[in-house]
Each structure stands twice: as structure tokens, then as C-alpha cells.
Design a protein around this motif. Structure first.
Motif, PDB file in Angstrom:
ATOM      1  N   LYS A  12      32.120  94.667 158.871  1.00 31.87           N
ATOM      2  CA  LYS A  12      31.318  93.484 159.188  1.00 31.87           C
ATOM      3  C   LYS A  12      30.518  93.705 160.464  1.00 31.87           C
ATOM      4  O   LYS A  12      29.350  93.338 160.547  1.00 31.87           O
ATOM      5  CB  LYS A  12      32.237  92.274 159.395  1.00 31.87           C
ATOM      6  CG  LYS A  12      32.411  91.456 158.147  1.00 31.87           C
ATOM      7  CD  LYS A  12      33.054  90.136 158.520  1.00 31.87           C
ATOM      8  CE  LYS A  12      33.526  89.415 157.269  1.00 31.87           C
ATOM      9  NZ  LYS A  12      34.386  88.295 157.602  1.00 31.87           N
ATOM     10  N   ASN A  13      31.172  94.313 161.464  1.00 29.37           N
ATOM     11  CA  ASN A  13      30.471  94.604 162.713  1.00 29.37           C
ATOM     12  C   ASN A  13      29.253  95.476 162.459  1.00 29.37           C
ATOM     13  O   ASN A  13      28.158  95.189 162.934  1.00 29.37           O
ATOM     14  CB  ASN A  13      31.407  95.321 163.685  1.00 29.37           C
ATOM     15  CG  ASN A  13      32.043  94.341 164.665  1.00 29.37           C
ATOM     16  OD1 ASN A  13      31.559  93.220 164.826  1.00 29.37           O
ATOM     17  ND2 ASN A  13      33.122  94.759 165.295  1.00 29.37           N
ATOM     18  N   GLY A  16      26.636  93.774 160.482  1.00 30.38           N
ATOM     19  CA  GLY A  16      26.045  92.757 161.361  1.00 30.38           C
ATOM     20  C   GLY A  16      24.971  93.367 162.249  1.00 30.38           C
ATOM     21  O   GLY A  16      23.954  92.738 162.543  1.00 30.38           O
TER      22      GLY A  16
ATOM     23  N   ASP B  12      32.621  92.684 173.876  1.00 31.18           N
ATOM     24  CA  ASP B  12      32.937  93.152 172.527  1.00 31.18           C
ATOM     25  C   ASP B  12      33.272  94.640 172.627  1.00 31.18           C
ATOM     26  O   ASP B  12      32.694  95.337 173.453  1.00 31.18           O
ATOM     27  CB  ASP B  12      31.738  92.924 171.590  1.00 31.18           C
ATOM     28  CG  ASP B  12      32.160  92.942 170.120  1.00 31.18           C
ATOM     29  OD1 ASP B  12      32.917  93.857 169.727  1.00 31.18           O
ATOM     30  OD2 ASP B  12      31.730  92.037 169.387  1.00 31.18           O
ATOM     31  N   ILE B  17      27.157  95.959 168.759  1.00 29.80           N
ATOM     32  CA  ILE B  17      27.071  94.495 168.855  1.00 29.80           C
ATOM     33  C   ILE B  17      26.619  94.094 170.262  1.00 29.80           C
ATOM     34  O   ILE B  17      25.780  93.218 170.428  1.00 29.80           O
ATOM     35  CB  ILE B  17      28.450  93.860 168.551  1.00 29.80           C
ATOM     36  CG1 ILE B  17      28.877  94.179 167.118  1.00 29.80           C
ATOM     37  CG2 ILE B  17      28.445  92.375 168.824  1.00 29.80           C
ATOM     38  CD1 ILE B  17      28.291  93.284 166.076  1.00 29.80           C
ATOM     39  N   ASP B  56      34.344  88.456 171.967  1.00 27.85           N
ATOM     40  CA  ASP B  56      34.933  88.817 170.682  1.00 27.85           C
ATOM     41  C   ASP B  56      36.420  88.497 170.731  1.00 27.85           C
ATOM     42  O   ASP B  56      37.092  88.707 171.744  1.00 27.85           O
ATOM     43  CB  ASP B  56      34.727  90.315 170.423  1.00 27.85           C
ATOM     44  CG  ASP B  56      35.122  90.679 168.996  1.00 27.85           C
ATOM     45  OD1 ASP B  56      34.950  89.824 168.107  1.00 27.85           O
ATOM     46  OD2 ASP B  56      35.608  91.807 168.783  1.00 27.85           O
ATOM     47  N   MET B  83      33.749  84.792 169.221  1.00 23.32           N
ATOM     48  CA  MET B  83      33.213  85.241 167.939  1.00 23.32           C
ATOM     49  C   MET B  83      34.229  86.180 167.300  1.00 23.32           C
ATOM     50  O   MET B  83      34.969  86.878 167.988  1.00 23.32           O
ATOM     51  CB  MET B  83      31.864  85.943 168.126  1.00 23.32           C
ATOM     52  CG  MET B  83      31.847  86.962 169.238  1.00 23.32           C
ATOM     53  SD  MET B  83      30.212  87.626 169.483  1.00 23.32           S
ATOM     54  CE  MET B  83      30.568  88.872 170.720  1.00 23.32           C
ATOM     55  N   GLY B  85      35.083  88.547 163.471  1.00 23.12           N
ATOM     56  CA  GLY B  85      34.745  88.961 162.125  1.00 23.12           C
ATOM     57  C   GLY B  85      35.865  88.602 161.168  1.00 23.12           C
ATOM     58  O   GLY B  85      35.791  88.845 159.968  1.00 23.12           O
ATOM     59  N   LYS B 106      31.577  86.312 162.454  1.00 18.33           N
ATOM     60  CA  LYS B 106      30.685  87.467 162.324  1.00 18.33           C
ATOM     61  C   LYS B 106      30.464  87.749 160.848  1.00 18.33           C
ATOM     62  O   LYS B 106      31.384  87.558 160.060  1.00 18.33           O
ATOM     63  CB  LYS B 106      31.334  88.679 162.989  1.00 18.33           C
ATOM     64  CG  LYS B 106      31.110  88.747 164.475  1.00 18.33           C
ATOM     65  CD  LYS B 106      31.722  90.053 164.947  1.00 18.33           C
ATOM     66  CE  LYS B 106      31.562  90.261 166.443  1.00 18.33           C
ATOM     67  NZ  LYS B 106      32.312  91.454 166.857  1.00 18.33           N
ATOM     68  N   PRO B 107      29.333  88.260 160.436  1.00 17.00           N
ATOM     69  CA  PRO B 107      28.183  88.579 161.284  1.00 17.00           C
ATOM     70  C   PRO B 107      27.574  87.308 161.871  1.00 17.00           C
ATOM     71  O   PRO B 107      27.574  86.266 161.240  1.00 17.00           O
ATOM     72  CB  PRO B 107      27.225  89.256 160.318  1.00 17.00           C
ATOM     73  CG  PRO B 107      27.611  88.772 158.974  1.00 17.00           C
ATOM     74  CD  PRO B 107      29.080  88.556 159.024  1.00 17.00           C
ATOM     75  N   LEU B 108      27.069  87.467 163.086  1.00 18.59           N
ATOM     76  CA  LEU B 108      26.597  86.299 163.813  1.00 18.59           C
ATOM     77  C   LEU B 108      25.415  85.635 163.142  1.00 18.59           C
ATOM     78  O   LEU B 108      24.508  86.308 162.668  1.00 18.59           O
ATOM     79  CB  LEU B 108      26.181  86.725 165.230  1.00 18.59           C
ATOM     80  CG  LEU B 108      27.310  87.089 166.163  1.00 18.59           C
ATOM     81  CD1 LEU B 108      26.737  87.542 167.487  1.00 18.59           C
ATOM     82  CD2 LEU B 108      28.252  85.911 166.370  1.00 18.59           C
TER      83      LEU B 108
END
Lengths: 66, 479
Positions: A12-13, A16, B12, B17, B56, B83, B85, B106-108
Motif C-alpha cells: 500500500k505504501n 500510494g 514515517d 512517503i 504513521d 495515518m 495502511g 493509506k493510501p492517503l
């Protein structure tokens, strides 16, 4: 955290970052920039991958798989 | 004066990110600091304060909730957005309970993040604009070095303006630190003697046997040690104003001589037979009630009546809260410039403390507090925590921490003068009748509630070591 969850989290990171940067680029590009469609493809692919990951994750949980 | 932009701290463990959010927030005008771990974030915050932090949730060692927890104690003004995921309801509930501003998955969603950051930025800009407006207002509200828009102060300014051209003698009353000397100077500057000398003598600082010599001067050989002739303060101030501060401390024999000078306009140096004519306006000030002093025979009635032809009373600060924001703005501007800082003013919570503190030392105490805050602070706004920490070292501290937890009451000039009646009408007994241990228990309890039970922060606020606090807690049965 299980390996499965770590995988989803890291995926996901990364996805993203792909969608985030393509959105940033689209935001900064002029409306008539010829590269817009290309960047848009990247963004769409990223979002598609995220959706897939989400589905797979739900399925994996539902099936009781690892 | 203003720093480049509000600071956003991003925490994070994924470098991509960090960079992405940095790009995004910089475009919005934020100054971005990044930290690759919870530990690094906590290190960062030691040297820098952030307006908002984006943290995070899942990080090795120190996780997002722990960063949030520590941030709430270290800097309650910093808004925290978590935040993750891997959203779970439990962690979201926990985050909100700990005081997070929001919880993003997440994703933001960058639209949402933009809304949140815009909110933070607008809030800061509104506050800055408000404080700047107050600072600009100060100029219009200033009258000869005094600042006020409360009815009491406006009336005082008006009376000074009307009396200044004519007055020969005046008495200024008011508690310590209310600015009696400024009133005396204003009477001088607004009058026809503005260009002449303004001389001050503090009656409490003069040795009793030297009063006469100080006020009226002496000739050579008048007493042992009088090797030269010396003019007294009356001669020094000839043509101008002589300000006699703390007149209530003047010994009775000197009072009689002072009265004579006021009546005849002539002084006689100690040891001399010649009379000298002086033209001096005498302004006296005291924080004592001279009527009581007269009744007790410590002050001469005739001198009192002579001085009190014009009596000007300066209100205590607690009876003119509406002036506190402007006084604060003026002091912040002054000290911020003096120490080369870009401090704009208090946060709303800090302002509430300033408004409700009892201020036994009045404007002087407020000024000293702002000076301390400006020495210690670096951020554009100073927080509730900084205010309390600086206030607890002063006399108002104890009561202020207590009143900080009660809600602000609007000022009512007609109500009684004691601050406890305006801020906490429920308490009937004055707190100073409590046992010391009770007061201690109550106060420590309040501070602990303010720090959400964090003993280290509470000890810091109380100005004692953590071990000393633990000992007190044991002794008072609070553990």
C-alpha cells in the motif's frame, strides 16, 4: 504483525507513492500538456493495483488463508 | 517578523512517503520537517516545535500512538494526524481518545489531507492576524506609556488630561505594579512643564535620618559627613515635577516639613537660614490606604488633604481584563524585538490563563511574565504550558493554575473587586483558610489532570524534581 499484513502494508505504501506522485504531477502540469494522458495511465494503474490489493486482502481474510 | 510558514512534521519509516508528503505540503506553504522513525521525531521536537504532525501509526520501536502520547504532553498545541495502511477501529478510537486531530488511512486521500492542513494553516493565519491587529490597536490605546481601553482606564486618562494643565499637587493610589509612576509621568508630560525636569524620590529607599537632606538639601558642615553643599530634590525639580513614590513610608517629621514646603513654596537647606523659592509640582503615590494611615496617626491629616486635592486611583489589573490582550501584545512586541524572536502572542488557551490569573503584582507582573516567556520561547505562539511554567515561578502562579481550569467569566465592572468572586463564584471560603496540605493536594491534583497524569510533565510545571513529586504524592496519599 503477520507476514501477510506486513506485505499488504508495504504494498500500500509503494502504490500510494505511485498514485500520490502521479496526482502531484497531474496537478502541476498545464491542462494542455501532451504528457498528461501518460501520467494519467500511471495513476489509473496504481489505483487499479490498490483496488486489487484491497480485494485480495479481503478475500485472503475471508478464506482464512495466511 | 513572521517565519516562512507553519511547520509540518512528517513521521514515517517509508522514505518515499516522506518525500511525497513533503512535496505536497511544501506546495501548500508549509515548512516541512521529516523524521524516519518515532525516535527521530521525538528528537526533532526537542529543538523545534511543529504546528501539525502527520504520523504513521506502524513504526518499529516507537510507534505512532506513542509519538502522539508524548507530543500531547510536550506540546499540546501541535495538532496530530495519524495515518496507517492497516486501519483498525481500536487504534482509531485510541488515537482520537489521545487527542489526535484525525485519522487517515493509506493510501492517503490527498484531498482530505489538503482540507485538514488548510484548516490548520487558516487557524494559524487567523490567530496571527488577530494578534497583529491587537498589536496595531496598542498604538491607538496608548496614552503616555499606559495602555487601556477599559472604562476605568479611559476615565483615568481623561482625568489626567483635564488635571495636567492646572494641578499643583496630586496623590496617586493603586496596588503595587499598577503603574502609578506612569500616571505621574503622564501628568507631567501632558502639562505645561513637559519640557522641564521630572525627578523621582522613593520614600521607602531613603534612610530616615537623611530624608530632610534628600528633599531639601544641606549646606557644608550641616552635619557630620556633609562636606559639600548639596541641593535637595525640590531644588533639582525646580520648574518641573517632583514624584514622591511610596509617600506612605515618609516619617512624620519629614511629613511636617513637606507640608510646609507645599504651603509656602519655599525650601530651606539643612543647616541654612536662607529660604529658597521653588516652583515644583508635587505628585505623590502610595499603595497604602492613607485614610487608614491617618486614622492610626501614621500619616498627617493636613498633608493628606493637601495632596489629595487631586486623587487618581489606578485600577488593579484583575479589574480590567479587557486590557490584558493589548498589554500582552505591547509587551510581546517589545521583548520579542529585544531578544530577536518572532513571537506573535499567546495561543487561545494561554490567553485564557492570562485573562483569569489574579495578578497580585498587576501590570508589572504581566510584563515580567511576558519577558520570561520571550526569553525562553521560540515559536510564534506561546502555549498554555509555557505560560503556566513561567507563571508558577511567580506569585500569581498557584492561583492561576487553579483558575485556569475554571471557565473564563466575562468582566463586570460593577461586581466586587476580589478576583475569586469573578472567576469562581461557587467557592465560598477563601482558599488561604485551607490547610496547607489540602491546598497542596488540590493543586497537585489539578496539575496532574492538566498533564493527563504524566508525572514528569507535572513535576516540570510544579518546579520540583520527579522524585520530590513522588514523595509528595506518597505523603498526601495521592498514589
Amino acid at each position: 504483525m503477520s507476514e501477510h499484513r506486513i506485505f499488504v502494508h508495504d504494498m500500500k505504501n509503494l502504490l500510494g507513492i505511485i498514485t500520490g506522485y502521479s496526482a502531484l504531477l497531474l496537478d502541476e502540469m498545464q491542462g494542455d500538456d501532451s504528457r498528461r494522458p501518460d501520467v494519467d495511465e500511471i495513476r489509473k494503474a496504481g489505483e487499479g493495483a490498490l483496488a486489487l490489493l484491497e480485494d485480495w486482502n479481503k478475500g485472503a481474510r475471508g478464506d482464512g488463508r495466511q | 517578523m513572521t517565519p516562512s510558514g507553519p511547520v509540518l512534521l512528517v513521521v514515517d519509516d517509508e522514505p518515499g512517503i516522506l518525500k511525497l508528503i513533503e512535496r505536497f505540503a511544501q506546495k501548500m506553504g508549509f515548512e516541512v520537517t521529516t523524521a524516519g522513525s518515532g525516535l527521530e521525531a521525538l528528537q526533532c521536537l526537542k529543538s523545534k516545535t511543529a504546528a501539525v504532525a502527520l504520523v504513521d501509526l506502524r513504526m518499529p520501536e516507537v510507534d505512532g500512538l506513542e509519538v502522539l502520547r508524548r507530543l500531547r504532553v510536550a506540546d499540546p498545541n501541535c495538532q496530530v494526524i495519524l495515518m496507517t495502511g492497516d486501519a483498525s477501529l481500536d487504534s482509531a478510537v485510541e488515537a482520537i481518545k489521545l487527542g489526535a486531530m484525525d485519522y487517515l488511512s493509506k493510501p492517503l486521500d490527498f484531498k482530505r489531507l489538503e482540507t485538514l492542513l488548510t484548516g490548520v494553516r487558516d487557524h494559524i493565519e487567523r490567530r496571527s492576524a488577530l494578534l497583529a491587529a491587537e498589536s496595531r490597536m496598542v498604538k491607538q490605546l496608548e496614552f503616555n506609556g499606559m495602555i487601556g481601553r477599559s472604562p476605568g482606564m479611559l476615565e483615568l486618562f481623561d482625568r489626567i488630561r483635564r488635571f495636567a494643565p492646572h494641578v499643583r499637587a496630586a496623590l496617586i493610589t493603586g496596588e503595587t505594579g499598577t503603574g502609578k509612576e506612569l500616571v505621574a509621568k503622564a501628568l507631567h508630560k501632558a502639562g505645561p512643564r513637559a519640557q522641564k525636569k521630572f525627578a523621582t524620590i522613593n520614600c521607602s529607599a531613603v534612610v530616615e535620618s537623611l530624608f530632610e537632606s534628600e528633599l531639601f538639601g544641606h549646606v557644608r558642615g550641616a552635619f557630620t559627613g556633609a562636606v559639600e553643599s548639596k541641593p535637595g530634590m525640590f531644588e533639582v525639580a525646580d520648574g518641573g515635577t517632583l514624584f514622591l513614590d511610596e509617600i506612605g513610608e515618609l516619617p512624620l517629621p519629614a511629613q511636617a516639613k513637606l507640608l510646609r514646603v507645599l504651603e509656602t513654596g519655599e525650601v530651606q537647606r539643612v543647616g541654612s537660614v536662607d529660604m529658597r523659592r521653588v516652583d515644583v509640582r508635587v505628585v505623590a503615590a502610595t499603595n497604602r490606604d492613607l485614610r487608614v494611615e491617618c486614622a492610626n496617626g501614621r500619616f498627617r491629616d493636613d498633608l493628606f488633604y493637601r495632596l489629595s486635592v487631586v486623587e487618581l486611583n489606578v485600577m488593579p489589573l484583575r479589574e480590567r481584563h479587557e486590557d490584558i490582550p493589548y498589554l500582552t501584545a505591547a509587551f510581546v512586541r517589545h521583548f520579542s524585538a529585544q531578544f530577536g524572536k518572532s513571537i506573535l502572542g499567546p495561543t487561545p488557551a494561554a490567553e485564557r490563563i492570562l485573562l483569569t490569573a489574579p495578578w497580585p503584582g498587576n501590570v508589572r507582573e504581566l510584563r515580567n511574565l511576558i519577558e520570561r516567556i520571550c526569553i525562553l520561547g521560540d515559536d510564534r505562539f506561546f502555549s498554555e504550558r509555557e505560560t503556566l511554567a513561567c507563571l508558577t515561578t511567580s506569585s500569581a502562579g498557584r492561583a492561576a493554575t487553579a483558575s485556569a481550569t475554571t471557565t473564563t467569566s466575562s468582566s463586570s465592572s460593577s461586581s466586587s473587586s476580589s478576583s475569586s468572586s469573578t472567576t469562581a463564584p461557587v467557592t465560598k471560603k477563601p482558599t488561604d483558610l485551607h490547610l496547607l496540605a489540602d491546598a497542596e493536594r488540590e493543586h497537585i491534583g489539578k496539575v496532574l489532570r492538566n498533564t493527563a497524569g504524566n508525572k514528569k510533565a507535572a513535576a516540570l510545571l510544579l518546579g520540583v524534581s520527579r522524585r520530590a513529586l513522588y514523595r509528595k504524592l506518597d505523603r498526601l496519599g495521592l498514589r
